[in-house]
Scaffold this active site. Structure first.
Site, mmCIF file in Angstrom:
data_model
loop_
_atom_site.group_PDB
_atom_site.id
_atom_site.type_symbol
_atom_site.label_atom_id
_atom_site.label_comp_id
_atom_site.label_asym_id
_atom_site.label_seq_id
_atom_site.Cartn_x
_atom_site.Cartn_y
_atom_site.Cartn_z
ATOM 1 N N HIS A 110 8.971 -3.385 3.390
ATOM 2 C CA HIS A 110 8.865 -3.716 1.876
ATOM 3 C C HIS A 110 10.117 -4.001 1.119
ATOM 4 O O HIS A 110 10.130 -4.850 0.228
ATOM 5 C CB HIS A 110 8.076 -2.328 1.408
ATOM 6 C CG HIS A 110 6.788 -1.861 2.047
ATOM 7 N ND1 HIS A 110 6.824 -0.804 2.639
ATOM 8 C CD2 HIS A 110 5.693 -2.404 1.952
ATOM 9 C CE1 HIS A 110 5.722 -0.683 3.099
ATOM 10 N NE2 HIS A 110 4.828 -1.829 2.781
ATOM 11 N N TYR A 141 4.056 4.084 0.810
ATOM 12 C CA TYR A 141 4.996 4.586 2.093
ATOM 13 C C TYR A 141 6.070 3.453 2.594
ATOM 14 O O TYR A 141 6.157 3.056 3.445
ATOM 15 C CB TYR A 141 3.994 5.046 3.042
ATOM 16 C CG TYR A 141 4.735 6.352 3.435
ATOM 17 C CD1 TYR A 141 4.267 7.482 3.120
ATOM 18 C CD2 TYR A 141 5.453 6.213 4.615
ATOM 19 C CE1 TYR A 141 5.059 8.759 3.176
ATOM 20 C CE2 TYR A 141 6.091 7.566 5.181
ATOM 21 C CZ TYR A 141 5.947 8.768 4.310
ATOM 22 O OH TYR A 141 6.713 9.835 4.790
ATOM 23 N N MET A 159 0.704 -1.100 -0.048
ATOM 24 C CA MET A 159 -0.078 -0.016 0.012
ATOM 25 C C MET A 159 0.804 1.305 -0.186
ATOM 26 O O MET A 159 0.344 2.434 0.361
ATOM 27 C CB MET A 159 -0.942 0.123 1.132
ATOM 28 C CG MET A 159 -1.865 -1.097 1.194
ATOM 29 S SD MET A 159 -3.356 -0.893 1.871
ATOM 30 C CE MET A 159 -2.758 -0.601 3.673
HETATM 31 P P1 AMP Z 1 1.563 -2.889 3.552
HETATM 32 O O1 AMP Z 1 2.124 -1.942 2.532
HETATM 33 O O2 AMP Z 1 1.466 -2.360 4.866
HETATM 34 O O3 AMP Z 1 0.055 -3.261 2.969
HETATM 35 O O4 AMP Z 1 2.627 -4.044 3.322
HETATM 36 C C1 AMP Z 1 2.901 -4.672 2.086
HETATM 37 C C2 AMP Z 1 3.708 -5.846 2.656
HETATM 38 O O5 AMP Z 1 4.911 -5.392 3.144
HETATM 39 C C3 AMP Z 1 2.715 -7.128 3.417
HETATM 40 O O6 AMP Z 1 3.079 -8.350 2.925
HETATM 41 C C4 AMP Z 1 3.320 -6.845 5.083
HETATM 42 O O7 AMP Z 1 3.222 -7.827 5.476
HETATM 43 C C5 AMP Z 1 4.768 -6.648 4.470
HETATM 44 N N1 AMP Z 1 5.577 -5.879 5.608
HETATM 45 C C6 AMP Z 1 4.952 -4.851 6.212
HETATM 46 N N2 AMP Z 1 5.852 -4.300 6.978
HETATM 47 C C7 AMP Z 1 6.688 -5.222 7.133
HETATM 48 C C8 AMP Z 1 7.797 -5.570 8.048
HETATM 49 N N3 AMP Z 1 8.210 -4.702 9.069
HETATM 50 N N4 AMP Z 1 8.651 -6.625 7.645
HETATM 51 C C9 AMP Z 1 8.515 -7.577 6.731
HETATM 52 N N5 AMP Z 1 7.193 -7.354 5.877
HETATM 53 C C10 AMP Z 1 6.589 -6.201 6.218
#
Ligand code: AMP
Length: 303
Positions: free
Chosen positions: A33, A28, A26
């Site tokens: 990521h 940022y 998503m």
């Molecule tokens: P998001 O942008 O928050 O929807 O996350 C996108 C992807 O990045 C998802 O698969 C999350 O689980 C992964 N993600 C977010 N934060 C972390 C983190 N601290 N360590 C590893 N993967 C992450």
């Protein structure tokens, strides 16, 4: 690196015969990521990162509005990390019509995040199914940070016969232990202390598991006590659940996750440790601590 807005452009940009690795986000971007991109880079020929704040998975409109966004920043970080193509669709591309077809992964969404965020996982499973159908990746990379999401997406891909391999990747942590999250951008330096109650409790859970503790109630108690004892933290849950079902278990005798959620300074944070078994031996995944300052906190001039 190219930025496109339609599924047709994503498909036509993939070199023929290339193993396509998808990293759904998503935006940022932070080091969590970036680590998914690194793992995609290592085992795919063509890395696609999707960048889309999916309204369908937000149960609170205020949370959707407050979600941090910065396309220019994300595109630059993605290019540096070795992404080949960024897919940044608008709502009209993603949902040209109100989606009457929704994906419900029953059972796995009952507890933890599913219980506290009604409709959230229906939105997640629906958008991820659309990404799989529209992009047709060979592999897709998800963080263990969102443990229940990883379990739900894996089961959904299996149930719906998507020919995609789901790869779960370890949690990346700030050097303080705090799990990296886009939502951390809404915390100030003064909120770090309270926010650390989540990871601190989980590391004590990891210690206890390694010492042989197997009682769910005792492990949940360790995590919950850390949340309750910290001023400025409003705990939501500390739950031991089986990785396969995401249902609460009373004894740690199968692959499991101890997951927590809590509010700090109006920001909802989640974190967990995964426990896997190799015979009688346990392997606790504490995640990976950054040895350098985070891009996100450096930008904020913060911690
Ligand atoms: P998001 O942008 O928050 O929807 O996350 C996108 C992807 O990045 C998802 O698969 C999350 O689980 C992964 N993600 C977010 N934060 C972390 C983190 N601290 N360590 C590893 N993967 C992450």
């Amino acid at each position: 690196m190219t930025v496109v807005g339609s599924f047709a452009e994503v498909r036509s940009a993939a070199p023929s015969g290339a193993i396509v690795g998808l990293v759904p986000t998503m935006g940022y971007l932070h080091e969590g990521h970036l680590s998914l991109i690194e793992q995609a880079r290592a085992s795919s020929d063509h890395v696609v990162m999707s960048l889309y704040v999916n309204p369908l998975q937000f149960n609170e409109s205020s949370d959707l509005e407050a979600y941090p966004r910065n396309l220019e920043r994300d595109v630059s970080l993605a290019a540096d990390a070795g992404v080949d193509l960024v897919f940044a669709p608008d709502n009209a591309e993603m949902y040209p019509l109100e989606p009457l077809t929704r994906v419900v992964v029953s059972g796995l969404a009952d507890e933890m995040e599913g219980a506290h965020r009604p409709g959230h996982f229906e939105g997640v499973a629906t958008v991820v199914a659309k990404l799989f159908a529209g992009i047709q990746p060979d592999k897709a990379f998800f963080g263990r940070k969102d443990a229940q999401q990883l379990a739900i997406v894996s089961r959904m891909a299996q149930d719906l016969s998507f020919p995609v391999e789901i790869v779960g990747c370890p949690i990346v942590r700030h050097r303080s232990g705090l799990a990296m999250s886009s939502r951390n951008s809404r915390l100030g330096p003064e909120d770090l202390g309270p926010a650390l109650a989540l990871s601190r409790g989980l590391m004590r859970v990891a210690d206890a598991v390694e010492r042989g503790e197997r009682s769910g109630a005792t492990l949940e108690d360790i995590a919950m006590t850390h949340l309750e004892d910290e001023i400025g933290v409003e705990p939501e849950y500390a739950t031991l659940a089986a990785q396969a079902t995401m249902q609460r278990i009373e004894r740690l005798d199968e692959p499991a996750v101890l997951a927590v959620a809590a509010w700090v300074a109006g920001v909802r944070l989640i974190d967990n440790v995964h426990v896997d078994f190799a015979g009688d031996a346990v392997a606790v995944d504490r995640g990976i601590r950054l040895g350098r300052p985070s891009v996100m906190f450096a930008e904020q001039g913060g911690f």
